[in-house]
Design an enzyme around this catalytic site. Structure first.
Site, PDB file in Angstrom:
ATOM      1  N   PRO A  16       1.070  -1.617  -0.244  1.00 48.23           N
ATOM      2  CA  PRO A  16      -0.144   0.280   0.028  1.00 48.23           C
ATOM      3  C   PRO A  16       0.684   1.409   0.147  1.00 48.23           C
ATOM      4  O   PRO A  16      -0.155   2.277  -0.288  1.00 48.23           O
ATOM      5  CB  PRO A  16      -1.126  -0.189   1.210  1.00 48.23           C
ATOM      6  CG  PRO A  16      -0.560  -1.616   1.110  1.00 48.23           C
ATOM      7  CD  PRO A  16       0.606  -2.861   1.192  1.00 48.23           C
ATOM      8  N   GLU A  37      -0.706 -10.233   6.951  1.00 46.54           N
ATOM      9  CA  GLU A  37      -0.583  -8.918   7.848  1.00 46.54           C
ATOM     10  C   GLU A  37       0.496  -9.063   6.539  1.00 46.54           C
ATOM     11  O   GLU A  37       0.391  -6.845   7.029  1.00 46.54           O
ATOM     12  CB  GLU A  37      -0.820  -8.709   8.672  1.00 46.54           C
ATOM     13  CG  GLU A  37      -1.960  -9.653   9.823  1.00 46.54           C
ATOM     14  CD  GLU A  37      -3.137  -8.716   9.723  1.00 46.54           C
ATOM     15  OE1 GLU A  37      -2.696  -7.807   9.051  1.00 46.54           O
ATOM     16  OE2 GLU A  37      -4.312  -8.908   8.527  1.00 46.54           O
ATOM     17  N   ARG A  49       2.581  -7.269 -23.061  1.00 52.30           N
ATOM     18  CA  ARG A  49       2.087  -6.618 -23.885  1.00 52.30           C
ATOM     19  C   ARG A  49       2.875  -5.475 -24.982  1.00 52.30           C
ATOM     20  O   ARG A  49       2.588  -5.280 -26.210  1.00 52.30           O
ATOM     21  CB  ARG A  49       0.901  -6.070 -23.721  1.00 52.30           C
ATOM     22  CG  ARG A  49       0.246  -4.724 -22.970  1.00 52.30           C
ATOM     23  CD  ARG A  49      -0.784  -4.976 -22.377  1.00 52.30           C
ATOM     24  NE  ARG A  49      -2.167  -4.997 -23.631  1.00 52.30           N
ATOM     25  CZ  ARG A  49      -2.004  -3.716 -24.413  1.00 52.30           C
ATOM     26  NH1 ARG A  49      -1.594  -2.902 -24.005  1.00 52.30           N
ATOM     27  NH2 ARG A  49      -3.172  -4.007 -25.260  1.00 52.30           N
ATOM     28  N   ASP A  99      -3.322   2.720 -26.894  1.00 53.70           N
ATOM     29  CA  ASP A  99      -4.216   2.081 -25.226  1.00 53.70           C
ATOM     30  C   ASP A  99      -3.991   4.084 -24.765  1.00 53.70           C
ATOM     31  O   ASP A  99      -3.275   5.073 -24.277  1.00 53.70           O
ATOM     32  CB  ASP A  99      -2.879   2.141 -24.548  1.00 53.70           C
ATOM     33  CG  ASP A  99      -2.959   0.104 -24.868  1.00 53.70           C
ATOM     34  OD1 ASP A  99      -3.951   0.232 -26.118  1.00 53.70           O
ATOM     35  OD2 ASP A  99      -1.943  -0.618 -24.666  1.00 53.70           O
TER      36      ASP A  99
END
Length: 247
Positions: free
Chosen positions: A89, A116, A154, A169
């Site tokens: 995070p 965790e 890709r 894209d």
């Protein structure tokens, strides 16, 4: 390039590596993916890879020792120097620029955390990069690792059927970092809704201008910060600016 994945669930990657257009990159080892399970080097009858957190609290924490042994095995196989990436995070948000940089690299070791999290001492000693997919929490880093692998694969030459496909894209520099325009296919009229007339005109300059204006419209509506960046970088033409004033 080579990506070594440290994961407690290598079986999650098996269908991913064998499906879709990107499988070409993995099957030919254009993007060489190797899976490593810390349980294989963990000690004891139970091959333990986690334990309770010091200080109390819910959940378990991945042990540093089996992770270190796993990393040592990888380095013995591929050599020193590969970056070690943790999906976390607190990591930098993954975007096209970062994906392009990894696509141009020689790969990395990708650590998929579970429970965790990972013992901080291992992170401090070995992790060189941290990456986040966004402001939400997954049950493990495997999905994030697949997202990075897919995005990188890709971009490799010959992987997509159309060599220039990825250049159109969203977020690509070829589109000045803007969102892609809408796409349409057969039938020409579906449930009373026709394909935009410009796309049926056969006039290439008109089609390109329509797509550019749609790209500007969508970006202004949904991602105005991308439009602001394109303007700051001098990517918008006078025709673009005139169109935006009319929106």
């Amino acid at each position: 390039m080579r990506f070594d994945i440290i994961t407690l669930f290598p079986e999650l990657f098996e269908p991913f590596l064998k499906a879709g257009v990107t499988r070409r990159a993995f099957e030919t080892r254009q993007v060489d993916v190797r899976l490593w399970n810390p349980r294989d080097v963990a000690e004891g009858n139970y091959r333990r890879v986690d334990d309770r957190p010091f200080g109390g609290g819910p959940g378990m924490v991945m042990l540093a020792e089996p992770l270190e042994k796993c990393l040592q095995a990888i380095r013995a196989d591929r050599g020193e120097g590969a970056p070690v990436v943790l999906f976390s995070p607190i990591g930098q948000a993954l975007n096209h620029t970062a994906v392009q940089a990894w696509s141009d690299s020689e790969g990395a070791v990708l650590l998929c955390g579970r429970y965790e999290g990972v013992d901080q001492r291992f992170i401090d000693r070995y992790v060189t990069h941290q990456i986040s997919l966004g402001d939400f929490v997954l049950s493990g880093g495997e999905i994030a690792a697949m997202a990075l692998l897919d995005a990188v694969a890709r971009l490799q030459p010959g992987v997509l059927n159309d060599e220039g496909s990825h250049q159109l894209d969203s977020f690509n520099p070829a589109l000045d970092g803007l969102l892609d325009s809408p796409h349409y296919t057969r039938p020409e009229v579906w449930q009373g809704e026709p394909v935009p007339e410009a796309l049926m005109s056969g006039h290439h300059a008109r089609i390109e201008r329509w797509r550019r204006e749609q790209s500007l419209t969508l970006t202004a509506k949904h991602r105005p910060e991308l439009l602001a960046q394109a303007r700051a970088d001098g990517k918008l033409s006078p025709a673009d600016e005139l169109f935006l004033k009319k929106l």
